[in-house]
Enzyme design. Structure first.
Site, mmCIF file in Angstrom:
data_model
loop_
_atom_site.group_PDB
_atom_site.id
_atom_site.type_symbol
_atom_site.label_atom_id
_atom_site.label_comp_id
_atom_site.label_asym_id
_atom_site.label_seq_id
_atom_site.Cartn_x
_atom_site.Cartn_y
_atom_site.Cartn_z
ATOM 1 N N HIS A 95 -22.656 26.087 -6.591
ATOM 2 C CA HIS A 95 -22.149 25.800 -5.244
ATOM 3 C C HIS A 95 -21.815 27.096 -4.516
ATOM 4 O O HIS A 95 -22.112 27.257 -3.333
ATOM 5 C CB HIS A 95 -20.914 24.900 -5.341
ATOM 6 C CG HIS A 95 -20.099 24.838 -4.097
ATOM 7 N ND1 HIS A 95 -20.566 24.264 -2.932
ATOM 8 C CD2 HIS A 95 -18.844 25.291 -3.810
ATOM 9 C CE1 HIS A 95 -19.630 24.357 -1.986
ATOM 10 N NE2 HIS A 95 -18.586 24.980 -2.494
ATOM 11 N N HIS A 116 -15.592 32.114 -2.678
ATOM 12 C CA HIS A 116 -14.754 31.328 -1.765
ATOM 13 C C HIS A 116 -13.869 30.284 -2.450
ATOM 14 O O HIS A 116 -12.856 29.875 -1.891
ATOM 15 C CB HIS A 116 -15.602 30.674 -0.664
ATOM 16 C CG HIS A 116 -16.300 29.403 -1.073
ATOM 17 N ND1 HIS A 116 -17.594 29.385 -1.536
ATOM 18 C CD2 HIS A 116 -15.876 28.114 -1.076
ATOM 19 C CE1 HIS A 116 -17.937 28.131 -1.798
ATOM 20 N NE2 HIS A 116 -16.915 27.339 -1.529
ATOM 21 N N GLU A 155 -8.686 28.874 -5.061
ATOM 22 C CA GLU A 155 -8.332 27.459 -5.104
ATOM 23 C C GLU A 155 -8.516 26.872 -6.505
ATOM 24 O O GLU A 155 -7.704 26.087 -6.963
ATOM 25 C CB GLU A 155 -9.195 26.709 -4.079
ATOM 26 C CG GLU A 155 -8.749 25.300 -3.786
ATOM 27 C CD GLU A 155 -7.369 25.218 -3.127
ATOM 28 O OE1 GLU A 155 -6.843 26.268 -2.717
ATOM 29 O OE2 GLU A 155 -6.823 24.111 -3.054
ATOM 30 N N ASP A 156 -9.598 27.268 -7.161
ATOM 31 C CA ASP A 156 -9.988 26.555 -8.383
ATOM 32 C C ASP A 156 -9.874 27.356 -9.679
ATOM 33 O O ASP A 156 -10.157 26.824 -10.749
ATOM 34 C CB ASP A 156 -11.445 26.071 -8.260
ATOM 35 C CG ASP A 156 -11.605 25.030 -7.164
ATOM 36 O OD1 ASP A 156 -10.589 24.428 -6.785
ATOM 37 O OD2 ASP A 156 -12.731 24.839 -6.681
ATOM 38 N N ASP A 187 -19.869 26.288 3.303
ATOM 39 C CA ASP A 187 -19.321 25.540 2.172
ATOM 40 C C ASP A 187 -19.459 24.040 2.418
ATOM 41 O O ASP A 187 -19.946 23.284 1.576
ATOM 42 C CB ASP A 187 -17.845 25.942 2.012
ATOM 43 C CG ASP A 187 -17.079 25.055 1.049
ATOM 44 O OD1 ASP A 187 -17.549 24.887 -0.081
ATOM 45 O OD2 ASP A 187 -16.000 24.552 1.439
ATOM 46 N N ASP A 202 -38.914 9.626 23.925
ATOM 47 C CA ASP A 202 -39.029 11.065 23.655
ATOM 48 C C ASP A 202 -38.371 11.436 22.328
ATOM 49 O O ASP A 202 -37.346 12.077 22.274
ATOM 50 C CB ASP A 202 -38.493 11.907 24.815
ATOM 51 C CG ASP A 202 -37.084 11.494 25.231
ATOM 52 O OD1 ASP A 202 -36.670 10.378 24.888
ATOM 53 O OD2 ASP A 202 -36.407 12.308 25.867
HETATM 54 MN MN MN Z 1 -16.459 25.193 -1.779
#
Ligand code: MN
Length: 747
Positions: free
Chosen positions: A64, A88, A92-93, A155, A275
């Site tokens: 990812h 990124h 957070e993780d 992201d 169109d």
């Molecule tokens: Mn992410």
């Protein structure tokens, strides 16, 4: 994975190293130089940090990160952005912190990664439009660096592309958030390509049936549409070649969400939308754009009202192109967009194509010429008066959010406050009652001091109590919003009055006790109100508030009260009786004079109509009596008047005579009449007039007549002040040669 759908079981797991190799290849093609070693180091850090973590499709999590970096590379972002995109999700993780990233990749990268993490933590709940707009602004403001937003979009784009592996609930909520937050932001930033893809991916989950209906129809009609597009493209190509225009021609089916929206806003079914195809002619120069436009209009019949020139008037998001819709040979309308390559790049990547990135060494990653173009676009935007354009410029210069901060209420409402705002500003922005009853504040669940400076995205909670002491004066030292300041001051103005009334009364009571006067005795309406009036206060509270505030001293008021209290005490009264009596007499006289009419006081009657009788013409100093006439008020007679002396004394009439007297103050001029008996001689009237004139007597009327026997009678009406003056005048006239008598009329 347990929750992995069965139909995905044959899915080939992604290989991160392969993906990374492809990213590196892409980066080598970038027009701006990129330090591949640094990017590779970031990849290794991310791979290690995320090791063991898996995506829902079972692939290593770092795939990812590489995918997001790949999208960032497609957007043409700079090296720091690519590095940050790879990292990124580590804050957070994983266990890595801002400082860990800063040490290896610099604070710029660490700040971007932290920024992306903050955006990730923002809790999204569906709100009305205004709230959505604030939420978008908040995200922009939180980003501080526009690259945070661009990486967040990359992201989100990758997450949406791989949304198939998520639960239906997550698919829906993420799609809604994307549709309401990220697609509009991408649009605002002019990133058409990202916007379209985000919209189509979201629609797929938000209205699967609607989405399927459109894609199925498009699929069914694809052979026909493709044949049509090929033939038109070929026709245009041949004609442009003939005209000597160097052009690249592309055509595509319009994106699903734009068709979907058209169906709904124009209430058409898919067959009513003709169109579906859009042609794009990309040329080298602006004159070529208009040249191609002329050629297209020569080849096909233009649909009236569909021509749009976004070259001379770019859209607020910097988009430039010429649009026209024409009707092809089969009677099918199609849209043609004509633009230069530069415009094309801007249209696809928007702000990402133009943002001036500062490199670590102070140089910039801008392609040559971009800076000037950017300045031109900005000038243009600033000159446009549309609010949309203004908004965009506002968003574009993210620094402009430096004067604003966006925070959440516990309910998830976004509150916009001035930068530097505190929980107190927040409380007053909700309601003045919240501010006035505030007893505590929590930011992100933690109790904080009142002067804590709020940060974008903070969740602010205010604790209130009915028994709150109210705002502190200190709050004025740190609140940032004008409204909070005003509301605190208002509270003080109002509350201080209450406070001052209480304090003022206490001060006055103290002072009275000090003087030996019981407050209960002095602060009664009888004593207090006259003093209050003399000092020009209408209400007791006004007087107390003024004492409390220092507008008047307690001792001054107390002195007056003491005097009045003592004057009402019996023992004190004897001592000052004489003075008071004299004063009382004067007062009574003044009171009487006030009621006098023409200098006459009538017993028992105030302000009655007064007439001086013609028979006796009384003047002040005469003894007088009044007669109540029928409807003519009181007629004033001298007591020596014949009409009084010879009055009807029947009980019925006697009662009409009433006692009257002259008032002390007389300003009126009184007219009276005298009769002069004399010899009838030449020059007599002249002599009388000369005497009166010498006394400045004002004669109103004079008549003289001969009565026979050598005698004459002269009657004179004249103005006098009183009986004394009249007597003096009568004596003088009596001295005139030939005058035998001078009498008042009526006697
Ligand atoms: Mn992410």
């Amino acid at each position: 994975m347990a929750d992995q759908p069965d139909n995905l079981s044959t899915h080939t797991l992604l290989d991160p190293d392969e993906m990374y190799a492809s990213l590196e290849e892409k980066l080598r093609q970038q027009p701006h130089p990129i330090d591949i070693g640094r990017v590779h180091a970031a990849y290794e850090v991310a791979k290690t940090a995320h090791s063991g973590q898996k995506r829902k499709d079972g692939s290593p999590y770092v795939t990812h990160c590489v995918a997001a970096a790949d999208i960032a590379a497609d957007m043409g972002l700079d090296e720091d952005s690519i590095v940050a995109a790879l990292l990124h999700d580590v804050i957070e993780d994983t266990n890595l912190q801002h400082d860990d990233i800063a040490r290896q990749f610099g604070t710029s990268v660490a700040d971007i990664v932290e920024g992306v993490s903050k955006l990730t933590r923002v809790q999204y709940t569906s709100k009305e439009d205004e709230q959505m707009e604030n939420l978008r602004k908040m995200l922009m403001a939180m980003a501080k660096d526009i690259r945070v937003i661009l990486i967040k979009i990359a992201d989100r784009l990758h997450n949406m592309r791989t949304m198939a592996y998520q639960s239906p609930e997550k698919q829906r909520s993420k799609s809604l958030e994307t549709m309401e937050i990220y697609a509009p932001i991408a649009h605002r930033l002019g990133m058409q390509r990202a916007k379209w893809e985000l919209e189509d991916l979201s629609l797929q989950y938000l209205d699967p049936l609607g989405y399927k209906e459109i894609t199925d129809t498009l699929d069914r009609r694809m052979p026909e549409l493709e044949a049509f597009m090929d033939s038109m493209k070929e026709k245009i190509r041949i004609r442009l070649e003939k005209e000597g225009v160097n052009a690249s021609i592309f055509c595509r089916i319009k994106h699903v969400y734009s068709i979907y929206r058209k169906m709904y806003t124009q209430k058409l079914n898919l067959n009513g939308i003709f169109d579906l195809c859009a042609f794009r002619v990309i040329v080298d120069t602006i004159p070529d754009c208009y040249n191609v436009l002329g050629i297209i209009h020569d080849m096909f019949k233009p649909v009236p009202g569909r021509f749009k020139d976004y070259i001379s008037t770019p859209k607020p998001n910097m988009y430039q192109s010429v649009h026209t819709t024409v009707i092809g040979s089969e009677g099918i309308p199609f849209e043609v967009q004509i633009r230069t390559w530069e415009m094309h790049y801007t249209a696809e990547y928007g702000i990402a194509a133009h943002w001036k990135y500062k490199m670590g060494d102070g140089s910039t990653a801008l392609r040559s010429g971009d800076e000037d173009k950017f300045a031109w676009v900005r000038r243009l935007l600033e000159s446009q008066q549309e609010s949309d354009a203004t908004d965009f410029v506002h968003d574009l210069k993210i620094d402009m959010f430096a004067d604003e901060v966006f925070v959440f209420s516990p309910k998830g409402d976004v509150i916009n406050l001035p930068a530097g705002a505190t929980p107190v500003d927040f409380a007053y922005s909700i309601h003045s009652d919240i501010g006035n009853h505030m007893v505590g504040a929590k930011v992100n669940g933690r109790i904080v001091p009142y002067d804590t400076v709020l940060q974008n995205g903070d969740i602010v909670e205010i604790r209130t109590s009915k028994s709150a002491p109210g705002p502190s004066r200190d709050w004025l030292n740190f609140v940032k919003s004008g409204s909070a300041r005003t509301k605190i001051k208002q509270w003080y103005k109002k509350e201080r009055r209450e406070e001052n009334i209480l304090r003022g009364r206490a001060m006055l009571e103290d002072e009275l006790r000090h003087m030996g006067v019981a407050p209960d005795e002095a602060l009664t309406p009888d004593i207090l109100h006259p003093v209050m009036k003399k000092l020009s206060f209408n209400e007791e509270d006004d007087l107390y508030a003024a004492i409390g505030y220092g507008g008047i001293t307690a001792i001054r008021v107390a002195n007056r009260l003491r005097d009045d209290v003592k004057s009402t005490r019996p023992d004190h009264r004897n001592a000052i009786e004489k003075v008071t009596d004299a004063a009382e007499r004067r007062e009574q006289q003044a009171k009487r004079n006030a009621k006098a009419v023409h200098g006459i006081l009538v017993e028992g009657l105030d302000n009655c109509l007064i007439k001086f009788s013609r028979c006796c013409t009384p003047v002040p100093g005469d003894d007088i009596i009044g007669f109540i006439t029928r409807g003519q008020g009181v007629s004033i007679h001298r007591k020596d008047c014949q009409n009084y002396i010879n009055r009807d004394t029947s009980p019925e009439n006697e009662g009409r005579w009433i006692k009257v007297e002259w008032a002390d103050t007389i300003s009126d001029i009184y007219v009276t009449t005298i009769t002069i008996a004399s010899k009838d001689r030449n020059g007599l009237v002249m002599d009388i007039a000369t005497v009166l004139n010498s006394m400045n007597a004002k004669v109103r009327n004079l008549s003289s007549r001969s009565v026979g026997y050598g005698q004459a009678v002269t009657v004179i009406s004249l103005e006098v002040k009183n009986a004394a003056e009249l007597r003096y005048m009568m004596n003088r006239v009596a001295g005139v040669s030939g005058v035998s008598s001078v009498t008042r009329n009526g006697s």
